[in-house]
Design a protein around this motif. Structure first.
Motif, PDB file in Angstrom:
ATOM      1  N   SER A 245       0.854  -1.202   0.000  1.00 10.94           N
ATOM      2  CA  SER A 245       0.000   0.000   0.000  1.00 10.94           C
ATOM      3  C   SER A 245       0.875   1.232   0.000  1.00 10.94           C
ATOM      4  N   ASN A 246       1.949   1.193   0.788  1.00 12.29           N
ATOM      5  CA  ASN A 246       2.878   2.333   0.809  1.00 12.29           C
ATOM      6  C   ASN A 246       3.530   2.524  -0.561  1.00 12.29           C
ATOM      7  N   ALA A 247       3.950   1.400  -1.175  1.00  8.43           N
ATOM      8  CA  ALA A 247       4.617   1.503  -2.484  1.00  8.43           C
ATOM      9  C   ALA A 247       3.687   2.202  -3.488  1.00  8.43           C
ATOM     10  N   PHE A 248       2.403   1.843  -3.470  1.00  5.05           N
ATOM     11  CA  PHE A 248       1.440   2.506  -4.369  1.00  5.05           C
ATOM     12  C   PHE A 248       1.271   3.973  -3.969  1.00  5.05           C
ATOM     13  N   LYS A 249       1.060   4.173  -2.640  1.00  5.34           N
ATOM     14  CA  LYS A 249       0.761   5.532  -2.146  1.00  5.34           C
ATOM     15  C   LYS A 249       1.902   6.507  -2.454  1.00  5.34           C
ATOM     16  N   PHE A 250       3.142   6.058  -2.173  1.00  2.12           N
ATOM     17  CA  PHE A 250       4.261   6.993  -2.327  1.00  2.12           C
ATOM     18  C   PHE A 250       4.749   7.092  -3.783  1.00  2.12           C
ATOM     19  N   GLN A 275      10.238  -2.861  -4.572  1.00  2.00           N
ATOM     20  CA  GLN A 275      10.898  -1.654  -5.060  1.00  2.00           C
ATOM     21  C   GLN A 275       9.878  -0.726  -5.696  1.00  2.00           C
ATOM     22  N   ASP A 276       9.969   0.568  -5.420  1.00  2.00           N
ATOM     23  CA  ASP A 276       9.096   1.497  -6.146  1.00  2.00           C
ATOM     24  C   ASP A 276       9.922   2.660  -6.661  1.00  2.00           C
ATOM     25  N   ASN A 277       9.377   3.402  -7.623  1.00  2.00           N
ATOM     26  CA  ASN A 277      10.115   4.561  -8.155  1.00  2.00           C
ATOM     27  C   ASN A 277       9.465   5.859  -7.678  1.00  2.00           C
ATOM     28  N   GLN A 294       5.376   7.396  13.251  1.00  2.00           N
ATOM     29  CA  GLN A 294       6.442   8.243  12.717  1.00  2.00           C
ATOM     30  C   GLN A 294       6.360   8.259  11.191  1.00  2.00           C
ATOM     31  N   SER A 295       6.695   9.410  10.635  1.00  2.00           N
ATOM     32  CA  SER A 295       6.689   9.524   9.176  1.00  2.00           C
ATOM     33  C   SER A 295       7.895  10.328   8.716  1.00  2.00           C
ATOM     34  N   ALA A 296       8.316  10.066   7.493  1.00  2.00           N
ATOM     35  CA  ALA A 296       9.438  10.835   6.952  1.00  2.00           C
ATOM     36  C   ALA A 296       8.924  11.875   5.959  1.00  2.00           C
ATOM     37  N   HIS A 297       7.596  11.937   5.812  1.00  2.00           N
ATOM     38  CA  HIS A 297       7.008  12.879   4.848  1.00  2.00           C
ATOM     39  C   HIS A 297       5.923  13.720   5.511  1.00  2.00           C
ATOM     40  N   SER A 298       5.535  14.785   4.814  1.00  2.00           N
ATOM     41  CA  SER A 298       4.483  15.625   5.408  1.00  2.00           C
ATOM     42  C   SER A 298       3.138  14.931   5.211  1.00  2.00           C
ATOM     43  N   ARG A 299       2.306  15.052   6.252  1.00  2.00           N
ATOM     44  CA  ARG A 299       0.996  14.399   6.209  1.00  2.00           C
ATOM     45  C   ARG A 299       0.090  14.982   5.128  1.00  2.00           C
ATOM     46  N   SER A 300       0.367  16.251   4.758  1.00  2.00           N
ATOM     47  CA  SER A 300      -0.522  16.849   3.753  1.00  2.00           C
ATOM     48  C   SER A 300      -0.240  16.244   2.377  1.00  2.00           C
ATOM     49  N   GLY A 304      -1.902   9.152   6.150  1.00  2.00           N
ATOM     50  CA  GLY A 304      -1.516   7.879   6.788  1.00  2.00           C
ATOM     51  C   GLY A 304      -1.456   8.034   8.283  1.00  2.00           C
ATOM     52  N   SER A 305      -1.482   6.890   8.975  1.00  2.00           N
ATOM     53  CA  SER A 305      -1.496   6.942  10.444  1.00  2.00           C
ATOM     54  C   SER A 305      -0.089   6.765  11.014  1.00  2.00           C
ATOM     55  N   GLY A 306       0.819   6.236  10.207  1.00  2.00           N
ATOM     56  CA  GLY A 306       2.188   6.025  10.689  1.00  2.00           C
ATOM     57  C   GLY A 306       2.359   4.753  11.496  1.00  2.00           C
ATOM     58  N   ALA A 307       1.413   3.810  11.347  1.00  2.00           N
ATOM     59  CA  ALA A 307       1.540   2.562  12.126  1.00  2.00           C
ATOM     60  C   ALA A 307       1.891   1.358  11.245  1.00  2.00           C
ATOM     61  N   GLY A 308       1.689   1.528   9.919  1.00  2.00           N
ATOM     62  CA  GLY A 308       1.829   0.386   9.006  1.00  2.00           C
ATOM     63  C   GLY A 308       3.150  -0.363   9.127  1.00  2.00           C
ATOM     64  N   LEU A 309       4.262   0.379   9.092  1.00  2.00           N
ATOM     65  CA  LEU A 309       5.566  -0.302   9.100  1.00  2.00           C
ATOM     66  C   LEU A 309       5.923  -0.853  10.486  1.00  2.00           C
ATOM     67  N   ALA A 310       5.437  -0.184  11.548  1.00  2.00           N
ATOM     68  CA  ALA A 310       5.687  -0.719  12.903  1.00  2.00           C
ATOM     69  C   ALA A 310       5.005  -2.087  13.030  1.00  2.00           C
ATOM     70  N   GLY A 333      12.877   6.869  -5.209  1.00  2.00           N
ATOM     71  CA  GLY A 333      12.305   5.538  -4.982  1.00  2.00           C
ATOM     72  C   GLY A 333      12.822   4.880  -3.712  1.00  2.00           C
ATOM     73  N   SER A 334      12.180   3.762  -3.353  1.00  2.00           N
ATOM     74  CA  SER A 334      12.584   3.024  -2.134  1.00  2.00           C
ATOM     75  C   SER A 334      12.564   1.533  -2.419  1.00  2.00           C
ATOM     76  N   SER A 335      13.399   0.815  -1.696  1.00  2.00           N
ATOM     77  CA  SER A 335      13.383  -0.659  -1.781  1.00  2.00           C
ATOM     78  C   SER A 335      13.223  -1.201  -0.364  1.00  2.00           C
TER      79      SER A 335
HETATM   80  P1  ADP Z   1       2.078   5.722   6.977  1.00  2.00           P
HETATM   81  O1  ADP Z   1       2.336   5.289   5.589  1.00  2.00           O
HETATM   82  O2  ADP Z   1       0.676   5.508   7.404  1.00  2.00           O
HETATM   83  O3  ADP Z   1       2.583   7.085   7.267  1.00  2.00           O
HETATM   84  P2  ADP Z   1       3.911   3.627   7.704  1.00  2.00           P
HETATM   85  O4  ADP Z   1       4.301   3.129   9.046  1.00  2.00           O
HETATM   86  O5  ADP Z   1       3.342   2.680   6.739  1.00  2.00           O
HETATM   87  O6  ADP Z   1       2.927   4.821   7.973  1.00  2.00           O
HETATM   88  O7  ADP Z   1       5.188   4.309   7.077  1.00  2.00           O
HETATM   89  C1  ADP Z   1       5.969   5.171   7.862  1.00  2.00           C
HETATM   90  C2  ADP Z   1       6.675   6.156   6.976  1.00  2.00           C
HETATM   91  O8  ADP Z   1       7.659   5.508   6.182  1.00  2.00           O
HETATM   92  C3  ADP Z   1       5.789   6.864   5.978  1.00  2.00           C
HETATM   93  O9  ADP Z   1       5.073   7.917   6.564  1.00  2.00           O
HETATM   94  C4  ADP Z   1       6.828   7.352   4.972  1.00  2.00           C
HETATM   95  O10 ADP Z   1       7.485   8.502   5.467  1.00  2.00           O
HETATM   96  C5  ADP Z   1       7.828   6.200   4.958  1.00  2.00           C
HETATM   97  N1  ADP Z   1       7.535   5.219   3.855  1.00  2.00           N
HETATM   98  C6  ADP Z   1       6.967   4.042   3.950  1.00  2.00           C
HETATM   99  N2  ADP Z   1       6.901   3.411   2.763  1.00  2.00           N
HETATM  100  C7  ADP Z   1       7.447   4.264   1.874  1.00  2.00           C
HETATM  101  C8  ADP Z   1       7.678   4.218   0.457  1.00  2.00           C
HETATM  102  N3  ADP Z   1       7.357   3.151  -0.292  1.00  2.00           N
HETATM  103  N4  ADP Z   1       8.273   5.292  -0.107  1.00  2.00           N
HETATM  104  C9  ADP Z   1       8.627   6.359   0.630  1.00  2.00           C
HETATM  105  N5  ADP Z   1       8.446   6.463   1.954  1.00  2.00           N
HETATM  106  C10 ADP Z   1       7.856   5.437   2.574  1.00  2.00           C
END
Ligand code: ADP
Length: 349
Positions: A245-250, A275-277, A294-300, A304-310, A333-335
């Motif tokens: 879902s993240n790969a599609f979203k980002f 892998q995504d681009n 936690q997120s590495a991007h701005s919510r706007s 996302g809730s920031g719980a998926g990867l945890a 992109g990310s892998s």
């Molecule tokens: P959410 O996506 O709901 O914010 P996640 O726990 O799934 O929470 O992901 C945490 C953070 O990891 C995301 O907010 C984003 O900053 C980063 N992230 C996750 N997947 C990707 C991806 N495919 N590309 C870029 N950043 C990603």
């Protein structure tokens, strides 16, 4: 008459030889009887163990074929058993029996613990969904009512306040759902099975594509030979859904979004690379993305809730697996890599 002592000697010798032969025959018969008795006793013990263990086969996850004590019994050279061997066998079997029964007790204890955790988890989910979410939903409902009442004579400032409050309450609701999802992944009893990841990945990507029209243009390439893994089907599905879902979203802002799923075997594990681009991850944010909320991007930019990867991290830890990420930085992109035991791995969870 001179032959008399010789004759006497001859008869005595015959007599002694006869006695010795009879004694030897008796002794042989006796030891055969003893051996037979010992053999019968061992057979009896083996039978007893088999009968005691039979109802436990399912529990102990052993098949009678793997542990056929009667079959083992057929290979005991019963007729040739000596007292020492018999004692050895006897104590060996008794020890075996004790060990297996101990193992069974341990199983029961672990199952009880799991049941207790399951009950605690149910209670926790109940608290979360009723005690916390019900007042929240009511507040949202009253806010909607207020907005509706105002629709004839709207007060723009008040409408904006109410909308913002609604947004905050919705955020809290998402967080509550995330905590419940994390607690579930952390505590639910696992049932490890052989999982066909190729079929699962195809299903998940199809569902995500259908869930959002932005995602329809995203191209997905999945490696066609992926060996089966040992995993809990529901939990592993959850983990892969979150990563994909993240790969599609980002990647949704890319002109030609592309997701590649690669697989390779490494030391009895499967290493999957998703892998995504898309947006990539800035180096300063990469260390925190597996933490809750936690997120590495701005919510706007990316909701996302920031719980998926945890949740993914916890699921993989429970499978004796791993997750890590590599990214070239923003917009590169990310892998995401996951490592999980192959179905053929004898150490799988
Ligand atoms: P959410 O996506 O709901 O914010 P996640 O726990 O799934 O929470 O992901 C945490 C953070 O990891 C995301 O907010 C984003 O900053 C980063 N992230 C996750 N997947 C990707 C991806 N495919 N590309 C870029 N950043 C990603």
């Amino acid at each position: 008459m001179s032959n008399t002592p010789t004759l006497m000697l001859f008869f005595i010798s015959i007599f002694l030889l006869g006695g010795w032969l009879i004694e030897r025959r008796n002794r042989r018969l006796y030891s055969k009887r003893i051996a037979q008795k010992m053999g019968n006793q061992i057979e009896q013990i083996i039978l007893e163990i088999s009968q005691e263990l039979e109802p436990l086969y399912d529990d102990l996850k052993i098949r009678p074929k793997d542990f056929d004590l009667l079959h083992l019994g057929q290979h005991v050279p019963i007729g040739e058993l000596k007292a020492k061997e018999y004692r050895l066998w006897n104590s060996h079997l008794a020890l075996l029996k004790k060990t297996i029964l101990r193992q069974h007790q341990l199983h029961q204890y672990l199952r009880q613990m799991a049941r207790r955790k399951e009950e605690e988890l149910r209670a926790f989910n109940y608290t979360v969904s009723h005690d916390l979410k019900t007042p929240l939903n009511n507040a949202l409902y009253f806010m909607d009512l207020s907005l509706l009442r105002m629709s004839d004579h709207p007060d723009p400032e008040l409408v904006s306040y109410l909308d913002q409050t609604k947004g905050l309450l919705n955020e809290i609701r998402d967080m509550i759902d995330s905590i419940a999802a994390y607690a579930y992944a952390d505590n639910v009893a696992m049932s490890i099975q052989t999982v066909d990841l190729l079929t699962l990945l195809q299903k998940i990507t199809r569902q995500i594509k259908q869930s959002n029209y932005h995602y329809a243009k995203c191209e997905v390439h999945i490696e066609q030979t992926i060996p089966p893994v040992a995993a809990d089907p529901l939990l592993i599905r959850q983990a892969l859904t979150n990563i994909l879902s993240n790969a599609f979203k980002f990647s949704k802002y890319q002109a030609a979004p592309l997701i590649r799923i690669l697989a390779k075997e490494k030391e009895q594990n499967l290493e999957l690379c998703i892998q995504d681009n898309g947006a990539g991850i800035p180096p300063e944010g990469i260390h925190k993305i597996f933490e809750l909320f936690q997120s590495a991007h701005s919510r706007s930019a990316f909701e996302g809730s920031g719980a998926g990867l945890a949740i993914v991290k916890r699921i993989l830890e429970r499978h004796k697996g791993q997750i890590w990420v590599e990214s070239g930085g923003l917009d590169r992109g990310s892998s995401f890599y996951i490592r999980i035991p192959l179905a053929s791995n004898p150490d799988s969870a």
